[in-house]
Design an enzyme around this catalytic site. Structure first.
Site, PDB file in Angstrom:
ATOM      1  N   ARG A 138      16.545  19.785  -3.363  1.00 34.53           N
ATOM      2  CA  ARG A 138      17.932  20.247  -3.523  1.00 34.53           C
ATOM      3  C   ARG A 138      17.956  21.772  -3.589  1.00 34.53           C
ATOM      4  O   ARG A 138      17.032  22.376  -4.132  1.00 34.53           O
ATOM      5  CB  ARG A 138      18.538  19.694  -4.822  1.00 34.53           C
ATOM      6  CG  ARG A 138      18.750  18.178  -4.813  1.00 34.53           C
ATOM      7  CD  ARG A 138      19.821  17.779  -3.799  1.00 34.53           C
ATOM      8  NE  ARG A 138      20.058  16.345  -3.742  1.00 34.53           N
ATOM      9  CZ  ARG A 138      19.484  15.516  -2.872  1.00 34.53           C
ATOM     10  NH1 ARG A 138      18.595  15.969  -1.998  1.00 34.53           N
ATOM     11  NH2 ARG A 138      19.794  14.237  -2.859  1.00 34.53           N
ATOM     12  N   GLY A 193      17.913  15.151   3.052  1.00 38.65           N
ATOM     13  CA  GLY A 193      19.009  14.372   3.605  1.00 38.65           C
ATOM     14  C   GLY A 193      20.346  15.022   3.344  1.00 38.65           C
ATOM     15  O   GLY A 193      20.753  15.960   4.042  1.00 38.65           O
ATOM     16  N   ARG A 194      21.021  14.543   2.304  1.00 40.16           N
ATOM     17  CA  ARG A 194      22.398  14.970   2.040  1.00 40.16           C
ATOM     18  C   ARG A 194      22.643  16.480   1.927  1.00 40.16           C
ATOM     19  O   ARG A 194      23.701  16.933   2.378  1.00 40.16           O
ATOM     20  CB  ARG A 194      22.925  14.220   0.814  1.00 40.16           C
ATOM     21  CG  ARG A 194      23.177  12.744   1.130  1.00 40.16           C
ATOM     22  CD  ARG A 194      23.239  11.890  -0.101  1.00 40.16           C
ATOM     23  NE  ARG A 194      21.937  11.797  -0.749  1.00 40.16           N
ATOM     24  CZ  ARG A 194      21.686  11.114  -1.856  1.00 40.16           C
ATOM     25  NH1 ARG A 194      22.666  10.475  -2.460  1.00 40.16           N
ATOM     26  NH2 ARG A 194      20.483  11.064  -2.361  1.00 40.16           N
ATOM     27  N   ASP A 219      10.386   5.931   9.159  1.00 41.51           N
ATOM     28  CA  ASP A 219      10.152   5.602   7.744  1.00 41.51           C
ATOM     29  C   ASP A 219      10.501   4.139   7.489  1.00 41.51           C
ATOM     30  O   ASP A 219      11.586   3.822   7.013  1.00 41.51           O
ATOM     31  CB  ASP A 219      11.037   6.549   6.904  1.00 41.51           C
ATOM     32  CG  ASP A 219      10.961   6.305   5.424  1.00 41.51           C
ATOM     33  OD1 ASP A 219       9.987   5.698   4.954  1.00 41.51           O
ATOM     34  OD2 ASP A 219      11.899   6.738   4.719  1.00 41.51           O
ATOM     35  N   LEU A 220       9.554   3.242   7.840  1.00 39.13           N
ATOM     36  CA  LEU A 220       9.824   1.808   7.682  1.00 39.13           C
ATOM     37  C   LEU A 220       9.019   1.177   6.542  1.00 39.13           C
ATOM     38  O   LEU A 220       9.194   0.003   6.237  1.00 39.13           O
ATOM     39  CB  LEU A 220       9.558   1.065   9.006  1.00 39.13           C
ATOM     40  CG  LEU A 220      10.422   1.503  10.191  1.00 39.13           C
ATOM     41  CD1 LEU A 220      10.077   0.685  11.431  1.00 39.13           C
ATOM     42  CD2 LEU A 220      11.914   1.365   9.881  1.00 39.13           C
ATOM     43  N   LYS A 221       8.127   1.950   5.953  1.00 36.87           N
ATOM     44  CA  LYS A 221       7.383   1.529   4.743  1.00 36.87           C
ATOM     45  C   LYS A 221       6.844   0.098   4.834  1.00 36.87           C
ATOM     46  O   LYS A 221       7.206  -0.782   4.042  1.00 36.87           O
ATOM     47  CB  LYS A 221       8.277   1.642   3.501  1.00 36.87           C
ATOM     48  CG  LYS A 221       8.799   3.051   3.221  1.00 36.87           C
ATOM     49  CD  LYS A 221       9.503   3.110   1.873  1.00 36.87           C
ATOM     50  CE  LYS A 221      10.025   4.483   1.542  1.00 36.87           C
ATOM     51  NZ  LYS A 221      11.203   4.884   2.321  1.00 36.87           N
ATOM     52  N   LEU A 222       5.939  -0.142   5.786  1.00 34.14           N
ATOM     53  CA  LEU A 222       5.395  -1.494   5.966  1.00 34.14           C
ATOM     54  C   LEU A 222       4.558  -1.930   4.762  1.00 34.14           C
ATOM     55  O   LEU A 222       3.846  -1.120   4.158  1.00 34.14           O
ATOM     56  CB  LEU A 222       4.545  -1.560   7.247  1.00 34.14           C
ATOM     57  CG  LEU A 222       5.335  -1.827   8.536  1.00 34.14           C
ATOM     58  CD1 LEU A 222       6.246  -0.682   8.891  1.00 34.14           C
ATOM     59  CD2 LEU A 222       4.395  -2.113   9.687  1.00 34.14           C
ATOM     60  N   ASP A 269       2.620  -5.767   4.059  1.00 31.82           N
ATOM     61  CA  ASP A 269       2.445  -7.194   4.340  1.00 31.82           C
ATOM     62  C   ASP A 269       0.944  -7.447   4.419  1.00 31.82           C
ATOM     63  O   ASP A 269       0.147  -6.554   4.109  1.00 31.82           O
ATOM     64  CB  ASP A 269       3.170  -7.551   5.660  1.00 31.82           C
ATOM     65  CG  ASP A 269       3.641  -9.006   5.698  1.00 31.82           C
ATOM     66  OD1 ASP A 269       2.856  -9.890   5.295  1.00 31.82           O
ATOM     67  OD2 ASP A 269       4.769  -9.252   6.126  1.00 31.82           O
ATOM     68  N   ILE A 270       0.543  -8.643   4.869  1.00 33.92           N
ATOM     69  CA  ILE A 270      -0.893  -8.902   4.980  1.00 33.92           C
ATOM     70  C   ILE A 270      -1.463  -8.035   6.106  1.00 33.92           C
ATOM     71  O   ILE A 270      -0.734  -7.661   7.040  1.00 33.92           O
ATOM     72  CB  ILE A 270      -1.192 -10.405   5.223  1.00 33.92           C
ATOM     73  CG1 ILE A 270      -0.514 -10.907   6.501  1.00 33.92           C
ATOM     74  CG2 ILE A 270      -0.758 -11.237   4.016  1.00 33.92           C
ATOM     75  CD1 ILE A 270      -0.951 -12.313   6.905  1.00 33.92           C
ATOM     76  N   ASN A 303      -3.240  -8.381   8.813  1.00 32.49           N
ATOM     77  CA  ASN A 303      -3.080  -8.768  10.214  1.00 32.49           C
ATOM     78  C   ASN A 303      -1.659  -8.497  10.721  1.00 32.49           C
ATOM     79  O   ASN A 303      -1.461  -7.991  11.833  1.00 32.49           O
ATOM     80  CB  ASN A 303      -3.441 -10.253  10.371  1.00 32.49           C
ATOM     81  CG  ASN A 303      -3.431 -10.678  11.820  1.00 32.49           C
ATOM     82  OD1 ASN A 303      -4.084 -10.054  12.653  1.00 32.49           O
ATOM     83  ND2 ASN A 303      -2.668 -11.719  12.119  1.00 32.49           N
ATOM     84  N   THR A 304      -0.666  -8.815   9.885  1.00 31.99           N
ATOM     85  CA  THR A 304       0.741  -8.599  10.283  1.00 31.99           C
ATOM     86  C   THR A 304       1.034  -7.104  10.414  1.00 31.99           C
ATOM     87  O   THR A 304       1.702  -6.670  11.363  1.00 31.99           O
ATOM     88  CB  THR A 304       1.664  -9.240   9.227  1.00 31.99           C
ATOM     89  OG1 THR A 304       1.352 -10.622   9.154  1.00 31.99           O
ATOM     90  CG2 THR A 304       3.128  -9.067   9.589  1.00 31.99           C
ATOM     91  N   THR A 320       9.715   7.037  -5.956  1.00 34.04           N
ATOM     92  CA  THR A 320      10.214   7.948  -7.007  1.00 34.04           C
ATOM     93  C   THR A 320      11.313   7.293  -7.838  1.00 34.04           C
ATOM     94  O   THR A 320      11.677   7.796  -8.890  1.00 34.04           O
ATOM     95  CB  THR A 320      10.733   9.270  -6.398  1.00 34.04           C
ATOM     96  OG1 THR A 320      11.551   8.954  -5.276  1.00 34.04           O
ATOM     97  CG2 THR A 320       9.607  10.163  -5.948  1.00 34.04           C
ATOM     98  N   ASP A 336      20.166   9.553   7.561  1.00 39.08           N
ATOM     99  CA  ASP A 336      20.601   8.298   6.944  1.00 39.08           C
ATOM    100  C   ASP A 336      22.030   7.989   7.386  1.00 39.08           C
ATOM    101  O   ASP A 336      22.982   8.107   6.606  1.00 39.08           O
ATOM    102  CB  ASP A 336      20.484   8.397   5.413  1.00 39.08           C
ATOM    103  CG  ASP A 336      19.032   8.498   4.969  1.00 39.08           C
ATOM    104  OD1 ASP A 336      18.175   7.861   5.602  1.00 39.08           O
ATOM    105  OD2 ASP A 336      18.751   9.217   4.001  1.00 39.08           O
ATOM    106  N   LYS A 343      13.977  12.166  10.369  1.00 34.64           N
ATOM    107  CA  LYS A 343      13.470  10.913   9.800  1.00 34.64           C
ATOM    108  C   LYS A 343      14.458   9.797  10.098  1.00 34.64           C
ATOM    109  O   LYS A 343      15.648   9.909   9.821  1.00 34.64           O
ATOM    110  CB  LYS A 343      13.303  11.050   8.284  1.00 34.64           C
ATOM    111  CG  LYS A 343      12.831   9.761   7.609  1.00 34.64           C
ATOM    112  CD  LYS A 343      12.465   9.997   6.151  1.00 34.64           C
ATOM    113  CE  LYS A 343      13.588   9.762   5.186  1.00 34.64           C
ATOM    114  NZ  LYS A 343      13.965   8.338   5.006  1.00 34.64           N
TER     115      LYS A 343
END
Ligand code: C5P
Length: 232
Positions: A181, A210-211, A59-62, A64-65, A67-68, A119, A10, A32
């Protein structure tokens, strides 16, 4: 299923990301790339990190409809990432379309996993704002079952939910779990957390850290500690 530790990179720029990755001389961690870095640097950051020999979870978490999402996944399939994701809330039809888009002409594709409920969403808000009357655990299990039904590989969930998901969807169904953690470390803004050792016990396949690694005085030592506790 090989267990692995995925480092959440990140960072806001390619420069900061490479400064961090340059510290790893003996190993090539699975990394990631999230929205922050991808929106800042575009697809070239994915190609550059891949060229350095790392596995990548994009990690783009799509959401949408169908087709898109299908067309967007077809574009992402050319980036040669190892894992990517979407929101299960987009429905089974959206997830099936995503899978079709992601599958390359030769039949290969990255792992595709779904976010169940974030979460950061509490049961109270899910019920009062999203008007979902079921419990959060029932919702997570149902979304995981929808994900499996659509033919995807697994879900992102809290490590504390991994056992429940495995019971409902089988042990081959992958769980990718952030919120990790060290027992003696800083918690930060995460709420439902556990240690790498405990995540292994509960049955996570991949922990996303991450951190505790990126902000550690010695990131390489922190990464190795995760591997020792979770994988070895
Ligand atoms: O720094 P930390 O270990 O909390 O990073 C966890 C990573 O996992 C972050 O990139 C965060 O966006 C991501 N994540 C999360 N909880 C989710 C989904 C993703 O913490 N439910």
């Amino acid at each position: 299923m090989g267990k692995d530790v995925i480092i959440a990179c990140d960072f806001e720029s390619a420069e900061k990301t490479f400064d961090f990755l340059d510290k790893f001389t003996d190993e090539k961690p699975f990394v990631k790339i999230g929205m922050e870095l991808f929106y800042a640097e575009g697809p070239s950051i994915v190609r550059e990190i891949k060229k350095r020999g790392h596995k990548i979870f994009l990690d783009l978490k799509l959401h949408d409809i169908p087709n898109t999402v299908k067309k967007s996944m077809a574009v992402l399939s050319k980036l040669d990432v190892d894992m990517t994701n979407l929101h299960a809330a987009g429905t089974v039809d959206m997830m099936k379309a995503a899978l079709e888009g992601l599958t390359r002409e030769d039949g290969t594709r990255p792992l595709l996993i779904a976010v169940t409920q974030l979460t950061s969403t509490s049961e109270e808000r899910m019920q009062s704002e999203l008007l979902i009357n079921a419990s959060i655990n029932d919702t997570i299990v149902k979304y995981a079952q929808n994900t499996k039904h659509a033919g995807l590989d697994g879900v992102v969930c809290s490590p504390l939910e991994a056992g429940m998901v495995k019971n409902a969807c089988g042990k081959e169904f992958i769980t990718v779990t952030p919120g990790v953690r060290f027992a003696d470390g800083e918690v930060g803004d995460q709420v439902r957390i556990t240690t790498p050792e405990k995540a292994k016990e509960i049955g996570s396949d991949y922990i996303v850290v991450g951190r505790p690694i990126t902000q550690a005085a010695d990131p390489v030592a922190a990464y190795r500690r995760c591997i020792n506790e979770f994988v070895d």
